[in-house]
Scaffold this motif. Sequence first.
Motif, PDB file in Angstrom:
ATOM      1  N   GLY A   1      61.257  78.687 136.540  1.00 17.12           N
ATOM      2  CA  GLY A   1      60.198  79.522 137.103  1.00 17.12           C
ATOM      3  C   GLY A   1      60.511  80.033 138.490  1.00 17.12           C
ATOM      4  N   ASP A   2      61.053  79.177 139.368  1.00 18.91           N
ATOM      5  CA  ASP A   2      61.342  79.603 140.739  1.00 18.91           C
ATOM      6  C   ASP A   2      62.410  80.687 140.761  1.00 18.91           C
ATOM      7  N   GLU A   3      63.468  80.491 139.952  1.00 19.37           N
ATOM      8  CA  GLU A   3      64.541  81.488 139.913  1.00 19.37           C
ATOM      9  C   GLU A   3      64.031  82.823 139.368  1.00 19.37           C
ATOM     10  N   LEU A   4      63.208  82.769 138.304  1.00 18.44           N
ATOM     11  CA  LEU A   4      62.658  83.994 137.726  1.00 18.44           C
ATOM     12  C   LEU A   4      61.728  84.699 138.703  1.00 18.44           C
ATOM     13  N   GLU A   5      60.910  83.941 139.406  1.00 15.42           N
ATOM     14  CA  GLU A   5      59.998  84.561 140.372  1.00 15.42           C
ATOM     15  C   GLU A   5      60.763  85.277 141.474  1.00 15.42           C
ATOM     16  N   GLY A   6      61.841  84.652 141.934  1.00 18.11           N
ATOM     17  CA  GLY A   6      62.654  85.287 142.965  1.00 18.11           C
ATOM     18  C   GLY A   6      63.271  86.593 142.487  1.00 18.11           C
ATOM     19  N   LEU A   7      63.802  86.584 141.260  1.00 17.50           N
ATOM     20  CA  LEU A   7      64.391  87.811 140.712  1.00 17.50           C
ATOM     21  C   LEU A   7      63.347  88.889 140.490  1.00 17.50           C
ATOM     22  N   ARG A   8      62.163  88.505 139.990  1.00 17.55           N
ATOM     23  CA  ARG A   8      61.108  89.491 139.768  1.00 17.55           C
ATOM     24  C   ARG A   8      60.627  90.098 141.080  1.00 17.55           C
ATOM     25  N   ASN A   9      60.535  89.292 142.107  1.00 23.84           N
ATOM     26  CA  ASN A   9      60.155  89.820 143.424  1.00 23.84           C
ATOM     27  C   ASN A   9      61.210  90.787 143.941  1.00 23.84           C
ATOM     28  N   ARG A  10      62.488  90.421 143.706  1.00 24.62           N
ATOM     29  CA  ARG A  10      63.564  91.310 144.138  1.00 24.62           C
ATOM     30  C   ARG A  10      63.518  92.632 143.372  1.00 24.62           C
ATOM     31  N   LEU A  11      63.196  92.568 142.067  1.00 21.33           N
ATOM     32  CA  LEU A  11      63.091  93.786 141.264  1.00 21.33           C
ATOM     33  C   LEU A  11      61.963  94.673 141.771  1.00 21.33           C
ATOM     34  N   THR A  12      60.827  94.075 142.088  1.00 22.58           N
ATOM     35  CA  THR A  12      59.695  94.861 142.610  1.00 22.58           C
ATOM     36  C   THR A  12      60.072  95.539 143.920  1.00 22.58           C
ATOM     37  N   GLU A  13      60.757  94.812 144.800  1.00 19.27           N
ATOM     38  CA  GLU A  13      61.184  95.394 146.074  1.00 19.27           C
ATOM     39  C   GLU A  13      62.134  96.564 145.861  1.00 19.27           C
ATOM     40  N   ARG A  14      63.067  96.410 144.927  1.00 20.33           N
ATOM     41  CA  ARG A  14      64.037  97.486 144.661  1.00 20.33           C
ATOM     42  C   ARG A  14      63.345  98.686 144.032  1.00 20.33           C
ATOM     43  N   LEU A  15      62.379  98.439 143.134  1.00 14.58           N
ATOM     44  CA  LEU A  15      61.622  99.547 142.556  1.00 14.58           C
ATOM     45  C   LEU A  15      60.894 100.334 143.634  1.00 14.58           C
ATOM     46  N   GLN A  16      60.242  99.625 144.541  1.00 13.50           N
ATOM     47  CA  GLN A  16      59.514 100.293 145.621  1.00 13.50           C
ATOM     48  C   GLN A  16      60.464 101.088 146.502  1.00 13.50           C
ATOM     49  N   GLU A  17      61.625 100.515 146.772  1.00 11.53           N
ATOM     50  CA  GLU A  17      62.606 101.190 147.614  1.00 11.53           C
ATOM     51  C   GLU A  17      63.141 102.460 146.943  1.00 11.53           C
ATOM     52  N   VAL A  18      63.504 102.345 145.674  1.00 10.52           N
ATOM     53  CA  VAL A  18      64.106 103.471 144.966  1.00 10.52           C
ATOM     54  C   VAL A  18      63.096 104.588 144.720  1.00 10.52           C
TER      55      VAL A  18
END
Length: 360
Positions: free
Chosen positions: A76-93
């Motif tokens: 769960g912790d690893e998945l949450e970190g990756l999902r947060n990173r994906l959201t940040e990249r989506l917002q950036e792009v």
Amino acid sequence: MNRATIAWLGRLPKKRCDRVIGAILRAAHYGAPLAAKRKKSKTEGSGLAFEKPLRELEERIAELESLGESTRLDLGDELEGLRNRLTERLQEVFSDLTPWQRISVARHPGRPKTTDYIQFLSDEHFELHGDGCFGDDEAIMTALVRSGDRAFLVVGHRKGHTTEGRVRCNFGMPHPEGYRKALRKMHLAERLGLPIVCLVNTPGAHPGLGAEERGQARSIAENIVAMFSIRVPILVLIIGEGGSGGALGIGVGDRVAMLEHSYYSVISPEGCAAILWNDSQMAPQAAESLKLTAADLLDLGIIDAVLPEPLGGAHRDHMMTMETVRGWVLGQLDELCALPVDQLLTERNEKFRRMGKPIS
């Protein structure tokens, strides 16, 4: 990774433990490249170059989810970190897309199409066919729709979902009989007192010789003129591509709106580049000059509203997109159906007469 997971790994045979740890490290982007055989992400194969980093993150998330399901690991912790990173990249792009990139999103094959919206909007619907003259053009779909207590006619460009369907629908490029069908059904809605919802999604009207011989330009022009005097409310929403006269043939309404990543233009960027520079590779520069994005057109007074899309575009979350569209359609119909018909027609005509302003 929690202590129970670490203890569980310690009890595994060395080879299996190495495989599991390797997968976790790959997913977290600390180690070796991803395995060749991996679960495809939702957007893989979309052809959007600027989405490549996003696809890589989605693939890591999918691999980690698959690993968790097959091994019962608590990741769960690893998945949450990756999902947060994906959201940040989506917002950036997606916060800084160029007009050409927005066109790529508007053309994404995974975006909801007219048939999807009709299915979602309606408790029941009945498709209407034929122009009463030549034939039934599948590039234009017309359907009577009931949503709760509200009944209305939907007229929209149809692109198809499969290769066979896209060919049958001519990739959403109507022939004259498609526009005649649309107008015939609009007059039917007028006689029945039903409002009209037009969903625009076309690269343009079909440019072939047969279409010209059967009166393509005249059909589009007749639709534009007639829609100014149809005595029921008309909504127009550009859900993807809004190309040239192909869009205008069902584009006159009391309210005109666009989805955030759609475009609406007098000509495609490729066509503009071919005419001005004799080079279709100049399409990105043409897209900049044409002012065809939703934000540009709202600023110019060409459209009345921009409907937000889910983060990353409509192709990433159909349900959220269609909920937004349903809310806008039903809300606007409630307002427009309350107006006297003469006031409706007067405001429709005035709206298009004052459209546009100098670009600063």
